[in-house]
Design a protein around this motif. Structure first.
Motif, short mmCIF file in Angstrom:
data_model
loop_
_atom_site.label_atom_id
_atom_site.label_comp_id
_atom_site.label_asym_id
_atom_site.label_seq_id
_atom_site.Cartn_x
_atom_site.Cartn_y
_atom_site.Cartn_z
N ALA A 1 0.86 -1.19 0.00
CA ALA A 1 0.00 0.00 0.00
C ALA A 1 0.89 1.23 0.00
O ALA A 1 1.78 1.34 0.86
N LYS A 2 0.69 2.11 -0.98
CA LYS A 2 1.52 3.31 -1.09
C LYS A 2 0.65 4.51 -1.40
O LYS A 2 -0.18 4.45 -2.30
N VAL A 3 0.87 5.59 -0.64
CA VAL A 3 0.20 6.86 -0.96
C VAL A 3 1.24 7.85 -1.44
O VAL A 3 0.99 8.68 -2.31
N GLY A 4 2.45 7.76 -0.88
CA GLY A 4 3.54 8.66 -1.29
C GLY A 4 4.88 8.08 -0.90
O GLY A 4 5.03 6.85 -0.81
N GLY A 5 5.82 8.98 -0.61
CA GLY A 5 7.21 8.56 -0.37
C GLY A 5 7.38 7.62 0.81
O GLY A 5 8.28 6.77 0.79
N LEU A 6 6.53 7.73 1.84
CA LEU A 6 6.63 6.83 3.00
C LEU A 6 6.58 5.37 2.54
O LEU A 6 7.37 4.53 2.99
N GLY A 7 5.66 5.07 1.62
CA GLY A 7 5.53 3.71 1.11
C GLY A 7 6.80 3.25 0.40
O GLY A 7 7.28 2.13 0.62
N ASP A 8 7.37 4.12 -0.41
CA ASP A 8 8.60 3.77 -1.13
C ASP A 8 9.73 3.46 -0.16
O ASP A 8 10.48 2.50 -0.33
N VAL A 9 9.87 4.29 0.87
CA VAL A 9 10.99 4.14 1.82
C VAL A 9 10.84 2.84 2.61
O VAL A 9 11.79 2.05 2.70
N GLY B 1 12.00 14.14 -0.71
CA GLY B 1 11.68 14.18 -2.14
C GLY B 1 12.34 12.98 -2.79
O GLY B 1 13.56 12.80 -2.71
N LEU B 2 11.51 12.14 -3.38
CA LEU B 2 12.07 11.00 -4.10
C LEU B 2 12.01 11.26 -5.60
O LEU B 2 12.85 10.78 -6.36
N ASN B 3 11.03 12.07 -6.01
CA ASN B 3 10.81 12.28 -7.44
C ASN B 3 12.07 12.78 -8.15
O ASN B 3 12.37 12.34 -9.26
N VAL C 1 6.36 8.56 -17.31
CA VAL C 1 6.61 10.01 -17.35
C VAL C 1 8.06 10.33 -16.95
O VAL C 1 8.73 11.13 -17.61
N TYR C 2 8.56 9.66 -15.90
CA TYR C 2 9.97 9.90 -15.53
C TYR C 2 10.88 9.61 -16.72
O TYR C 2 11.87 10.29 -16.95
N ALA C 3 10.55 8.55 -17.46
CA ALA C 3 11.40 8.14 -18.59
C ALA C 3 11.24 9.07 -19.79
O ALA C 3 12.21 9.36 -20.49
N GLU D 1 2.15 22.16 0.09
CA GLU D 1 3.54 21.78 0.35
C GLU D 1 4.34 21.58 -0.94
O GLU D 1 5.52 21.85 -1.00
N LYS D 2 3.66 21.06 -1.96
CA LYS D 2 4.34 20.77 -3.23
C LYS D 2 4.36 21.99 -4.15
O LYS D 2 4.82 21.89 -5.29
N GLY D 3 3.80 23.11 -3.68
CA GLY D 3 3.72 24.31 -4.53
C GLY D 3 2.74 24.13 -5.68
O GLY D 3 2.81 24.82 -6.70
N ILE E 1 -5.47 13.41 -14.01
CA ILE E 1 -5.81 13.71 -12.62
C ILE E 1 -6.11 12.39 -11.93
O ILE E 1 -7.08 11.71 -12.27
N GLY E 2 -5.23 12.00 -11.01
CA GLY E 2 -5.43 10.72 -10.32
C GLY E 2 -4.07 10.13 -9.98
O GLY E 2 -3.04 10.79 -10.15
N TYR E 3 -4.11 8.90 -9.50
CA TYR E 3 -2.87 8.20 -9.14
C TYR E 3 -2.66 7.06 -10.12
O TYR E 3 -3.58 6.28 -10.35
N GLY F 1 2.84 14.35 -8.61
CA GLY F 1 2.75 14.46 -7.16
C GLY F 1 1.39 14.87 -6.66
O GLY F 1 0.45 15.06 -7.42
N ARG F 2 1.34 15.00 -5.32
CA ARG F 2 0.10 15.42 -4.67
C ARG F 2 -0.11 16.90 -4.93
O ARG F 2 0.83 17.70 -4.81
N LEU F 3 -1.33 17.27 -5.28
CA LEU F 3 -1.62 18.68 -5.57
C LEU F 3 -1.98 19.39 -4.27
O LEU F 3 -3.15 19.64 -3.98
P1 ADP Z 1 5.31 12.67 -0.82
O1 ADP Z 1 5.42 13.93 -0.01
O2 ADP Z 1 4.05 12.64 -1.62
O3 ADP Z 1 5.52 11.44 -0.02
P2 ADP Z 1 7.77 11.95 -2.23
O4 ADP Z 1 8.57 12.70 -3.26
O5 ADP Z 1 8.51 11.54 -1.02
O6 ADP Z 1 6.48 12.81 -1.90
O7 ADP Z 1 7.18 10.63 -2.92
C1 ADP Z 1 6.23 10.66 -3.89
C2 ADP Z 1 6.05 9.26 -4.47
O8 ADP Z 1 4.69 9.13 -4.91
C3 ADP Z 1 6.88 9.01 -5.71
O9 ADP Z 1 7.12 7.60 -5.84
C4 ADP Z 1 5.97 9.48 -6.85
O10 ADP Z 1 6.31 8.92 -8.10
C5 ADP Z 1 4.64 8.96 -6.33
N1 ADP Z 1 3.46 9.69 -6.82
C6 ADP Z 1 2.97 10.87 -6.36
N2 ADP Z 1 1.83 11.19 -7.00
C7 ADP Z 1 1.60 10.20 -7.89
C8 ADP Z 1 0.55 9.95 -8.86
N3 ADP Z 1 -0.45 10.81 -9.04
N4 ADP Z 1 0.62 8.82 -9.58
C9 ADP Z 1 1.66 7.94 -9.40
N5 ADP Z 1 2.66 8.12 -8.53
C10 ADP Z 1 2.63 9.23 -7.77
#
Ligand code: ADP
Length: 467
Positions: free
Chosen positions: A14-22, A375-377, A358-360, A298-300, A348-350, A293-295
């Protein structure tokens, strides 16, 4: 060393943002270094749990106003690179979403069930590592709650991934915390509320943040916790996040349209860009700028509509935006599709797979963040040969250096429309300096942001705590 990471998120479960990646990567790298590192997280009702089978390792019951039964589950067939334990509380945690409106009770239940299980293990943990406020009451309960007396000498570490969110709730819910000596209630309190993050900072043996610069920033801007962090600074340290370089590798990433290495970066990035531009009706001949990223403020994100609009009037770039959040920002961004057809588009969405593409595909990734703990992006962008354009805050300052200062990215000084727009103007000039731009792409793909050294830094920290 027997290490337990406790977290609300962990990729790929389960991932919402960077916490999940870490949390999905750090234990894997710690195990590679010879430790025994595992993850404990909630059992949500999502794609991952629906498509895997689990076995039960423990069952229990706890009281949270009323009794709740729970199971600790583990994967039947595990290829994650670390042991995974899922806390299944059918009546409390088993939702489709990671976060929801009754998170105080949900995460309290999660923490209590976790400790009820840990305290009865034959082999006690050597380190309990908590992540963010959802697990912030664990250091208090381990040191103060009578039921967890056996764990009071086990060292605890808390990592702040985002200090803005603290999980506070009213003192009238204090009875939900397993009984403790009431004279210690002050360890839960910050500004007349029970504040799990503040309590973690007070009670954990060590406090870490996800970049050194963010640790310094928090002493002056931590959503009310500045004084506490300054007071506790002796036990605080910033350790930069890494990236999972197995998952985030353009040479093997099976999300991509075409894989590429440094040698084949030009053709590989071009193929991904062509696919993305076709899919989103953009001109692939122009430099492609992206935001993922999240709109949120914090993300500007609120700056993006104007920054993009200022840049798009020149018709010399394409922009793709992937994200969701604040509905008024979503709406303003969506309008740009109609104002600049063929030059701007968004999703608009995840969408995890689309993020990888997109990164590529992009030439530049914009991050006008006001707050960026690590910031992982920007690190994913570098690995995929995409130049980051970042505001000089938090971990962005630790990881990006401006190309005009012997560096490889674009830095701006302040999250403002002017700074963000001017940075894009500089980026286009950089792009048009074709040889320099190509050389830079190969250079950034070589930068090593893998977890190897940071995983070791955490282990050194744990070792300093083991008596
Ligand atoms: P956050 O503050 O959201 O945790 P981070 O930069 O630490 O920011 O991590 C963001 C992670 O979430 C990255 O893996 C990024 O690719 C992913 N991410 C953010 N928004 C989306 C989205 N809309 N769709 C897919 N991945 C997303």
């Amino acid at each position: 060393m027997n290490i337990f990471h406790i977290s609300a998120e962990c990729y790929p479960i389960a991932k919402v943002g960077g916490l999940g990646d870490v949390v999905g990567a750090l234990p894997k790298y710690q195990n590679k270094l010879g430790e025994t590192s595992s993850v404990i997280m909630p059992f949500y009702n999502n794609k991952f749990t629906q498509s895997h089978t689990f076995k039960r390792v423990f069952s229990g019951r706890f009281n949270l106003g009323r009794p709740f039964g729970f199971d600790i589950l583990t994967l039947e067939d595990n290829t994650l690179g670390y042991d995974l334990y899922l806390v299944h509380i059918p009546d409390l945690l088993y939702t489709e979403y990671v976060y929801s409106s009754n998170d105080t009770e949900r995460f309290l239940g999660f923490q209590i069930a976790t400790l009820d299980w840990l305290v009865q293990l034959k082999e006690q943990p050597n380190i309990v590592h908590c992540h963010d406020h959802h697990t912030g009451l664990i250091p208090f309960m381990m040191s103060q709650s009578y039921a967890y007396h056996k764990l009071r000498t086990t060292p605890t570490v808390v990592t702040i991934h985002n200090g803005q969110y603290q999980g506070w709730f009213s003192h009238n819910k204090i009875h939900l915390i397993p009984p403790f000596d009431f004279s210690k209630a002050g360890l839960l309190d910050w500004k007349h509320l029970i504040n799990p993050l503040a309590s973690a900072i007070k009670c954990a043996w060590k406090v870490t943040t996800v970049s050194p610069n963010y640790m310094e920033e928090l002493k002056y801007a931590a959503n009310g916790l500045e004084d506490l962090l300054r007071y506790e600074s002796g036990k605080c340290v910033g350790i930069l996040n890494g990236i999972d370089d197995k998952i985030w590798d353009p040479a093997t990433d099976d999300n991509l349209i075409q894989n590429y290495s440094i040698k084949t970066s030009a053709s590989g990035k071009k193929a991904n860009k062509q696919w993305l531009c076709k899919e989103f009706n953009l001109n692939p001949e122009l430099p492609l700028f992206a935001f993922i990223g999240r709109l949120v403020g914090e993300k500007g994100a609120d700056l993006l509509p104007e920054i993009f609009n200022n840049s798009l009037v020149h018709k010399n770039l394409s922009i793709i935006m992937l994200g969701s959040g604040d509905s008024s920002v979503e709406h303003q961004l969506d309008q740009l599709k109609y104002q600049h057809p063929g030059y701007y588009n968004n999703y608009i969405g995840y969408n995890e797979r689309l993020a990888h593409i997109v990164y590529a595909a992009a030439d530049f990734l914009v991050m006008p963040s006001r707050v960026e703990p690590c910031g992982l992006n920007q690190m994913y962008a570098l690995r995929y040969g995409t130049v980051p354009i970042v505001n000089k805050v938090g971990g962005l300052k630790d990881t990006v250096r401006d190309f005009d200062d012997n560096g490889f990215g674009i830095l701006h000084d302040g999250a403002t429309v002017h700074e963000g727009s001017f940075a894009i103007f500089r980026a286009i000039n950089f792009y048009n300096d074709t040889d320099r731009f190509k050389k830079n792409r190969n250079l950034i793909m070589k930068i090593d942001h893998s977890w190897d050294s940071s995983a070791q830094a955490y282990i050194n920290l744990y070792n300093s705590l083991i008596l």
